[in-house]
Design a protein around this motif. Structure first.
Motif, PDB file in Angstrom:
ATOM      1  N   PHE A 116       0.853  -1.190   0.000  1.00 28.55           N
ATOM      2  CA  PHE A 116       0.000   0.000   0.000  1.00 28.55           C
ATOM      3  C   PHE A 116       0.887   1.237   0.000  1.00 28.55           C
ATOM      4  O   PHE A 116       2.080   1.183   0.314  1.00 28.55           O
ATOM      5  N   GLU A 117       0.293   2.340  -0.420  1.00 21.79           N
ATOM      6  CA  GLU A 117       1.013   3.609  -0.534  1.00 21.79           C
ATOM      7  C   GLU A 117       0.338   4.652   0.343  1.00 21.79           C
ATOM      8  O   GLU A 117      -0.875   4.587   0.603  1.00 21.79           O
ATOM      9  N   TYR A 118       1.147   5.633   0.773  1.00 20.57           N
ATOM     10  CA  TYR A 118       0.602   6.718   1.584  1.00 20.57           C
ATOM     11  C   TYR A 118       1.522   7.925   1.449  1.00 20.57           C
ATOM     12  O   TYR A 118       2.609   7.843   0.871  1.00 20.57           O
ATOM     13  N   GLN A 119       1.084   9.047   1.994  1.00 26.28           N
ATOM     14  CA  GLN A 119       1.856  10.282   1.970  1.00 26.28           C
ATOM     15  C   GLN A 119       2.323  10.620   3.384  1.00 26.28           C
ATOM     16  O   GLN A 119       1.617  10.375   4.363  1.00 26.28           O
ATOM     17  N   SER A 120       3.525  11.202   3.458  1.00 26.46           N
ATOM     18  CA  SER A 120       4.048  11.661   4.742  1.00 26.46           C
ATOM     19  C   SER A 120       4.765  12.979   4.525  1.00 26.46           C
ATOM     20  O   SER A 120       4.898  13.450   3.394  1.00 26.46           O
ATOM     21  N   GLY A 121       5.278  13.534   5.600  1.00 25.65           N
ATOM     22  CA  GLY A 121       5.977  14.812   5.490  1.00 25.65           C
ATOM     23  C   GLY A 121       5.026  15.970   5.683  1.00 25.65           C
ATOM     24  O   GLY A 121       3.844  15.813   6.008  1.00 25.65           O
TER      25      GLY A 121
END
Length: 706
Positions: A219-224
């Protein structure tokens, strides 16, 4: 310190096939072989791997790999990307890396991406690709190192690796539960103390799915921060009974490269679609071949041939059965020529629905690869149909000519074909009177019956009655059997009496009776026989003058002249000479095999100057003579018969056509120009005047300035 099982778990999660070369040269799997590799090479599940037949590319790479290992230098050797077909028929991209460290020979095989399209994205991303290869090298060499060395290699991998239990307990590979976040060190025993709150539920969901299914989850996600977000990819793989291995990778650069590549591909696709739209609007069919196998067929070409692209994709032209054998031979022969020496190849194609296409094929080399050929199919069916219509207008039942006098003859033939009246065809010798008779016969309801032609001038005067009407046995000396005559032979059809003016007066009376009563009486018999024959006669004589001289019966003349056709002499239809010459050249090319294609301008002018006393028959003989003498493809003046070479010294003036003689001088000039299609030299010939005289008359028609 991570154990050997930990390192193996990392490699399994990375979906790598890892092999170590044995002393006997075979390859053994260092970790469990991924399912995708077992599908490609079933033997890989055994203790020793022999992949020569299953993966020939990899077998060839091993030759280079062993040469690399023999050097003893620590490093790596890449195979480059190649493709294989999986059992489902899908194309997948693979890449192999040979590693050498501390004497250990290791082979890593990685599935670049699951689809060929994704492989193309990977090849575009530069920096990310280099980091990926470095990661593979470090992980591969970590297989046989000491615990400390393995930890150093693992730290060099640009991925975040940790483990999570079913209950959410977090562990890293230092054996503690410390995690670095924001530049500070804090102790965390559960996943919710390590990850942002918005990611915890998704992480734990994937952990449960991995443990329950036994399969690696992605799975993919966003961070930062919001102003500088990062795209992250997480893999969750089972590495224990209630524990999973999590590998987190920063894929921001890859995503950016994918987006940029997607935009470029979209622009390329848009440009391709625009190009195809233009090609289709131009009715230009195109095809591309690679080593004689079709790899592209445009929509227009598919419509022309009435097939789909997948019906010919990957096939040779011979296997696709698109062309007739003779057309295919000429196309392949032309493809072997240098591009500067090629010309368009005319072909004919008949679709399965019966529609015919006439095409001209232009062959060009692919600028990027001379071994590939580009075919351009030009649909010239409309042009061919127009030419055919023009030919049909210029030809009628083997008669050739489009002049006004010949058009009148064609109309008369059509009119007389639907009736059963007798016809008299008048014209000079060699004008084609028998062809006119055959044209009437071919278009009439009698075309299934016989067409019997007889030259009356060749009949023996003493036997002409017997030959026409037949005789009974012993009717005269030498008649040893009953014999039907020409009238009976033509029963149900047409009897053509050529040169009827030469029939003796004694037979003319019997012939008149046949025409009136439609019955004949054989010599030696008294009982008449009914006949159903249409009589068409022809003569080069003026029969009215022959009647005045008592050489021909007037009542017979009126009987055979119910309808009449006057065939114009060749000198009155000079514009038909080029058509006749073209027709005769085609006939003689077929019979002699000589490649004579045309006559020179000088020669054609000479043919137009000659008076042609023998008419079309004489022209045909002259062309045959010239073809025999010709040494090239063009007939020259020297190839003509002697009488045509001296035509200028004959001093014979060509007579003006009779239909032009009735016009005024102005009308004559305009009519001659129209009949000659604007050719002033030919128009002057039609009027029987010199070019200077014709130009003077033409100038007189122009209005003078005020």
């Amino acid at each position: 310190m991570p154990s050997y099982e930990d390192i193996a778990g990392v490699l399994v999660a990375l979906d790598l096939a890892v092999f170590q070369e044995q002393s006997d040269g075979s390859l053994r799997a260092a970790i469990p072989v991924p399912r995708w590799f077992q599908d490609l090479c079933p033997a890989s599940a055994g203790s020793a791997l022999r992949m020569g037949e299953a993966l020939p590319f990899l077998q060839n790479f091993l030759i280079d790999a062993r040469a690399f290992w023999t050097t003893g230098k620590i490093g790596r050797l890449r195979s480059g990307s190649w493709t294989e077909m999986d059992p489902a028929g899908e194309e997948i991209a693979l890449e192999a890396t040979a590693l050498l460290y501390s004497g250990q020979r290791v082979l890593l095989v990685e599935r670049s991406l699951e689809r060929l399209e994704e492989r193309q994205v990977l090849l575009q991303k530069g920096r990310e690709g280099l980091l990926e290869i470095e990661r593979l090298r470090r992980l591969g060499e970590a297989l046989r190192l000491s615990q400390g060395e393995a930890q150093a290699w693992l730290n060099a991998v640009p991925d975040l690796v940790f483990r999570v239990t079913r209950n959410g307990v977090y562990r890293d590979f230092e054996g503690t539960e410390a995690v670095h976040s924001g530049g500070t060190t804090q102790t965390a025993k559960t996943i919710d103390q390590v990850l942002p709150s918005n990611l915890i539920s998704e992480f734990m969901l994937q952990v449960r799915l991995a443990l329950e299914s036994g399969k690696t989850q992605f799975f993919e996600y966003q961070s930062g921060s919001d102003w500088q977000p990062k795209e992250m990819e997480a893999r969750v793989a089972v590495c224990g009974k209630d524990e999973v291995l999590v590998i987190v990778r920063d894929v921001t650069e890859r995503k950016r490269a994918e987006a940029e590549l997607g935009e470029r591909l979209e622009r390329i696709k848009s440009s391709r679609d625009d190009l195809l739209l233009i090609l289709n609007q131009l009715r230009l069919g195109t095809a591309l071949t690679d080593e004689e196998r079709c790899v592209f067929l445009s929509q227009t070409a598919q419509q022309m041939f009435g097939i789909r692209e997948d019906e010919v994709f990957g096939k040779t032209w011979k296997e696709s059965n698109l062309f007739r054998d003779e057309d295919l031979t000429r196309l392949l022969s032309m493809a072997q020529q240098p591009q500067s020496a090629r010309s368009r190849v005319p072909i004919r194609w008949e679709r399965h629905d019966g529609r015919q296409y006439w095409m001209e094929v232009d062959l060009q080399d692919d600028p990027s690869n001379p071994k590939r050929k580009v075919f351009f199919f030009y649909d010239v069916s409309e042009v061919h149909d127009l030419r055919r219509l023009l030919d049909e207008k210029a030809q009628f039942e083997n008669l050739v000519g489009k002049s006004k006098p010949m058009q009148q003859v064609y109309r008369l033939i059509q009119d007389l074909a639907i009736v059963d009246s007798t016809v008299l065809i008048e014209g000079e010798t060699g004008t084609g009177k028998e062809l006119v008779a055959r044209g009437i016969y071919a278009r009439s309801h009698r075309h299934k019956g016989s067409f019997v032609a007889v030259n009356c001038a060749g009949l023996t005067e003493s036997l002409v009655a017997s030959q026409l009407f037949g005789h009974r046995r012993w009717a005269f000396t030498g008649a040893v059997a009953d014999s039907p005559g020409l009238f009976e032979a033509a029963n149900g059809g047409v009897l053509f009496l050529d040169e009827i003016g030469d029939i003796p007066l004694s037979v003319q009376t019997s012939l008149l009776r046949v025409l009136q009563e439609r019955e004949i009486t054989r010599l030696g018999e008294t009982k008449p026989r009914k006949v159903d024959v249409r009589v068409i006669s022809a003569t080069h004589r003026n029969l009215a003058e022959e009647v005045e001289r008592d050489n021909f019966r007037a009542d017979l003349l009126y009987r055979i002249r119910v309808a009449r056709i006057q065939i114009p002499p060749l000198r009155e239809r000079l514009e038909d000479i080029p058509l006749l010459v073209s027709r005769f050249l085609g006939d003689f090319r077929a019979t002699t095999g000589k490649p004579v294609e045309e006559v020179s301008t000088e020669t054609l002018a000479r043919l137009l100057e000659y008076p042609w006393p023998g008419n079309v028959r004489e022209l045909r003989s002259a062309i045959e003579f010239a073809v025999i003498r010709c040494r090239g493809s063009v007939i020259r003046l020297d190839d003509l018969p002697p009488e045509l070479k001296q035509v200028r010294s004959l001093g014979t003036k060509v007579a003006m056509p009779s239909d032009l003689q009735q016009l005024s001088e102005k009308e004559q000039v305009l009519a001659a120009l129209k009949r000659a299609s604007g050719n002033r030299t030919l128009a002057a010939k039609l009027l029987g005047v010199s070019r200077a005289t014709f130009y003077r008359r033409l100038s007189a028609l122009k209005p003078s300035p005020e």
